[in-house]
Design a protein around this motif. Structure first.
Motif, PDB file in Angstrom:
ATOM      1  N   MET A   1      23.271   5.123 -13.868  1.00  0.00           N
ATOM      2  CA  MET A   1      23.026   3.993 -14.779  1.00  0.00           C
ATOM      3  C   MET A   1      21.546   3.661 -14.832  1.00  0.00           C
ATOM      4  SD  MET A   1      26.298   1.425 -14.164  1.00  0.00           S
ATOM      5  CE  MET A   1      25.673   0.844 -12.617  1.00  0.00           C
ATOM      6  N   LEU A   2      20.889   3.656 -13.669  1.00  0.00           N
ATOM      7  CA  LEU A   2      19.459   3.362 -13.630  1.00  0.00           C
ATOM      8  C   LEU A   2      18.649   4.442 -14.343  1.00  0.00           C
ATOM      9  CD1 LEU A   2      19.067   2.071  -9.970  1.00  0.00           C
ATOM     10  CD2 LEU A   2      18.845   0.719 -12.059  1.00  0.00           C
ATOM     11  N   CYS A   3      19.021   5.691 -14.131  1.00  0.00           N
ATOM     12  CA  CYS A   3      18.318   6.804 -14.760  1.00  0.00           C
ATOM     13  C   CYS A   3      18.378   6.672 -16.280  1.00  0.00           C
ATOM     14  CB  CYS A   3      18.916   8.124 -14.288  1.00  0.00           C
ATOM     15  SG  CYS A   3      17.932   9.551 -14.752  1.00  0.00           S
TER      16      CYS A   3
ATOM     17  N   GLY B   1      27.226  -4.003 -16.896  1.00  0.00           N
ATOM     18  CA  GLY B   1      27.080  -5.016 -17.938  1.00  0.00           C
ATOM     19  C   GLY B   1      25.645  -5.491 -18.082  1.00  0.00           C
ATOM     20  N   ILE B   2      24.955  -5.639 -16.960  1.00  0.00           N
ATOM     21  CA  ILE B   2      23.554  -6.071 -16.986  1.00  0.00           C
ATOM     22  C   ILE B   2      22.670  -4.954 -17.541  1.00  0.00           C
ATOM     23  CG2 ILE B   2      21.571  -6.691 -15.540  1.00  0.00           C
ATOM     24  CD1 ILE B   2      23.667  -8.055 -13.629  1.00  0.00           C
ATOM     25  N   LEU B   3      22.847  -3.743 -17.032  1.00  0.00           N
ATOM     26  CA  LEU B   3      21.976  -2.629 -17.415  1.00  0.00           C
ATOM     27  C   LEU B   3      22.224  -2.137 -18.835  1.00  0.00           C
ATOM     28  CD1 LEU B   3      21.902  -0.649 -14.052  1.00  0.00           C
ATOM     29  CD2 LEU B   3      20.072  -2.046 -15.051  1.00  0.00           C
TER      30      LEU B   3
ATOM     31  N   TYR C   1      35.496  -3.687  -4.098  1.00  0.00           N
ATOM     32  CA  TYR C   1      34.174  -4.322  -4.142  1.00  0.00           C
ATOM     33  C   TYR C   1      33.204  -3.482  -4.966  1.00  0.00           C
ATOM     34  CZ  TYR C   1      29.754  -6.330  -2.666  1.00  0.00           C
ATOM     35  OH  TYR C   1      28.502  -6.911  -2.653  1.00  0.00           O
ATOM     36  N   HIS C   2      33.199  -2.168  -4.721  1.00  0.00           N
ATOM     37  CA  HIS C   2      32.307  -1.281  -5.466  1.00  0.00           C
ATOM     38  C   HIS C   2      32.594  -1.318  -6.960  1.00  0.00           C
ATOM     39  CE1 HIS C   2      29.760   0.639  -2.540  1.00  0.00           C
ATOM     40  NE2 HIS C   2      30.775   1.016  -1.790  1.00  0.00           N
ATOM     41  N   GLU C   3      33.870  -1.280  -7.320  1.00  0.00           N
ATOM     42  CA  GLU C   3      34.225  -1.301  -8.745  1.00  0.00           C
ATOM     43  C   GLU C   3      33.792  -2.608  -9.394  1.00  0.00           C
ATOM     44  OE1 GLU C   3      35.175   1.168 -10.712  1.00  0.00           O
ATOM     45  OE2 GLU C   3      35.025   2.443  -8.940  1.00  0.00           O
ATOM     46  N   ARG C   4      33.960  -3.697  -8.694  1.00  0.00           N
ATOM     47  CA  ARG C   4      33.501  -4.995  -9.194  1.00  0.00           C
ATOM     48  C   ARG C   4      31.990  -4.958  -9.413  1.00  0.00           C
ATOM     49  NH1 ARG C   4      30.986  -8.710  -6.234  1.00  0.00           N
ATOM     50  NH2 ARG C   4      30.900 -10.832  -6.966  1.00  0.00           N
ATOM     51  N   GLY C   5      31.271  -4.445  -8.437  1.00  0.00           N
ATOM     52  CA  GLY C   5      29.815  -4.358  -8.540  1.00  0.00           C
ATOM     53  C   GLY C   5      29.365  -3.472  -9.688  1.00  0.00           C
ATOM     54  N   ILE C   6      30.000  -2.322  -9.832  1.00  0.00           N
ATOM     55  CA  ILE C   6      29.643  -1.397 -10.920  1.00  0.00           C
ATOM     56  C   ILE C   6      29.865  -2.053 -12.282  1.00  0.00           C
ATOM     57  CG2 ILE C   6      30.534   0.657 -12.126  1.00  0.00           C
ATOM     58  CD1 ILE C   6      28.547   1.497 -10.137  1.00  0.00           C
ATOM     59  N   ARG C   7      30.976  -2.773 -12.437  1.00  0.00           N
ATOM     60  CA  ARG C   7      31.243  -3.455 -13.720  1.00  0.00           C
ATOM     61  C   ARG C   7      30.150  -4.467 -14.036  1.00  0.00           C
ATOM     62  NH1 ARG C   7      36.482  -3.652 -11.813  1.00  0.00           N
ATOM     63  NH2 ARG C   7      36.277  -5.833 -11.267  1.00  0.00           N
ATOM     64  N   ILE C   8      29.782  -5.262 -13.051  1.00  0.00           N
ATOM     65  CA  ILE C   8      28.758  -6.287 -13.267  1.00  0.00           C
ATOM     66  C   ILE C   8      27.403  -5.637 -13.538  1.00  0.00           C
ATOM     67  CG2 ILE C   8      27.466  -8.162 -12.169  1.00  0.00           C
ATOM     68  CD1 ILE C   8      30.134  -8.817 -10.650  1.00  0.00           C
ATOM     69  N   GLN C   9      27.031  -4.682 -12.698  1.00  0.00           N
ATOM     70  CA  GLN C   9      25.729  -4.039 -12.855  1.00  0.00           C
ATOM     71  C   GLN C   9      25.636  -3.265 -14.165  1.00  0.00           C
ATOM     72  OE1 GLN C   9      25.921  -2.032  -9.110  1.00  0.00           O
ATOM     73  NE2 GLN C   9      24.749  -3.610  -8.059  1.00  0.00           N
TER      74      GLN C   9
ATOM     75  N   GLU D   1      13.445  -5.727 -19.160  1.00  0.00           N
ATOM     76  CA  GLU D   1      14.172  -6.996 -19.056  1.00  0.00           C
ATOM     77  C   GLU D   1      15.528  -6.801 -18.387  1.00  0.00           C
ATOM     78  OE1 GLU D   1      12.228  -9.203 -22.993  1.00  0.00           O
ATOM     79  OE2 GLU D   1      14.079  -8.030 -23.193  1.00  0.00           O
ATOM     80  N   ARG D   2      16.160  -5.687 -18.643  1.00  0.00           N
ATOM     81  CA  ARG D   2      17.451  -5.405 -18.005  1.00  0.00           C
ATOM     82  C   ARG D   2      17.278  -5.203 -16.507  1.00  0.00           C
ATOM     83  NH1 ARG D   2      19.809  -0.846 -22.133  1.00  0.00           N
ATOM     84  NH2 ARG D   2      19.177  -1.890 -24.039  1.00  0.00           N
ATOM     85  N   LEU D   3      16.214  -4.495 -16.104  1.00  0.00           N
ATOM     86  CA  LEU D   3      15.966  -4.303 -14.668  1.00  0.00           C
ATOM     87  C   LEU D   3      15.642  -5.634 -14.002  1.00  0.00           C
ATOM     88  CD1 LEU D   3      13.952  -0.957 -14.691  1.00  0.00           C
ATOM     89  CD2 LEU D   3      16.378  -1.291 -14.162  1.00  0.00           C
TER      90      LEU D   3
END
Length: 193
Positions: free
Chosen positions: A135-137, A73-75, A63-71, A83-85
């Motif tokens: 990623m956020l940083c 991709g967005i970031l 689940y975490h790996e799936r989330g990291i891939r999606i997030q 806009e990315r945030l």
């Protein structure tokens, strides 16, 4: 016979188990429900994964790996840092309100349900949180260089404040599934950047 049998090498069983744990949590997921959803007998399930705990940890990592891939991709996608945030917050709202029977974020549910009593869950949660924070940083550092965000506070501090709002938004999405309220939180979060 040692090791996992060949038929269990794919991700299908882990994904099916993830679905059960995601819907019911660790405590609420019976071995019977796991067997029914994965299509494995009890013996095959335990031979393949050892025990419920080991299967849960694999499902949580999946689940975490799936989330990291999606997030990620967005970031790392198109648009300004702001806009990315926004896109990330909108994705979170969409995830929490999707479908006729929305489910909470499995990562948050795991941290709240098992994080204090299970060191392995705590470690997985910490590892994921550190990756997400990084990623956020990066996005905040880009935004400071471009003038999208103030350079008055360190990028790491801004990323952590945003992460707190993001997770709070995800919890609200489950406890108060009101799209208007969630979008107001989104706008307030972005206005403070």
């Amino acid at each position: 016979m040692s090791g996992r049998p060949r038929e269990f090498e794919g991700e299908d069983v882990i994904e099916a188990a993830m679905d059960v744990f995601w819907s019911h949590g660790y405590e609420g997921s019976s071995t019977q429900a796991l067997c029914e959803r994965t299509g494995l007998g009890r013996g095959s399930l335990y031979n393949a994964f050892g025990n419920k705990q080991a299967l849960y940890l694999q499902a949580l990592r999946f689940y975490h790996e799936r989330g990291i891939r999606i997030q990620s991709g967005i970031l790392n996608g198109p648009g300004t840092p702001r806009e990315r945030l926004r896109a990330l917050l909108e994705w979170g709202i969409g995830e929490d309100l999707a479908g006729p029977h929305p489910r909470s974020c499995m990562a948050l549910f795991a941290a709240m349900e098992r994080g204090r009593k299970d060191p392995a869950v705590r470690e997985i949660t910490h590892e994921y949180g550190a990756r997400f924070e990084g990623m956020l940083c990066h996005v905040f550092a880009l935004g400071q260089r471009s003038g999208d965000f103030s350079a008055g506070r360190p990028a790491l501090e801004q990323a952590r404040a945003f992460m707190s709002s993001y997770y709070g938004l995800r919890v609200l999405g489950q406890s108060m599934a009101d799209g208007e309220l969630l979008h107001d939180v989104l706008e307030g979060t972005l206005a403070r950047l």
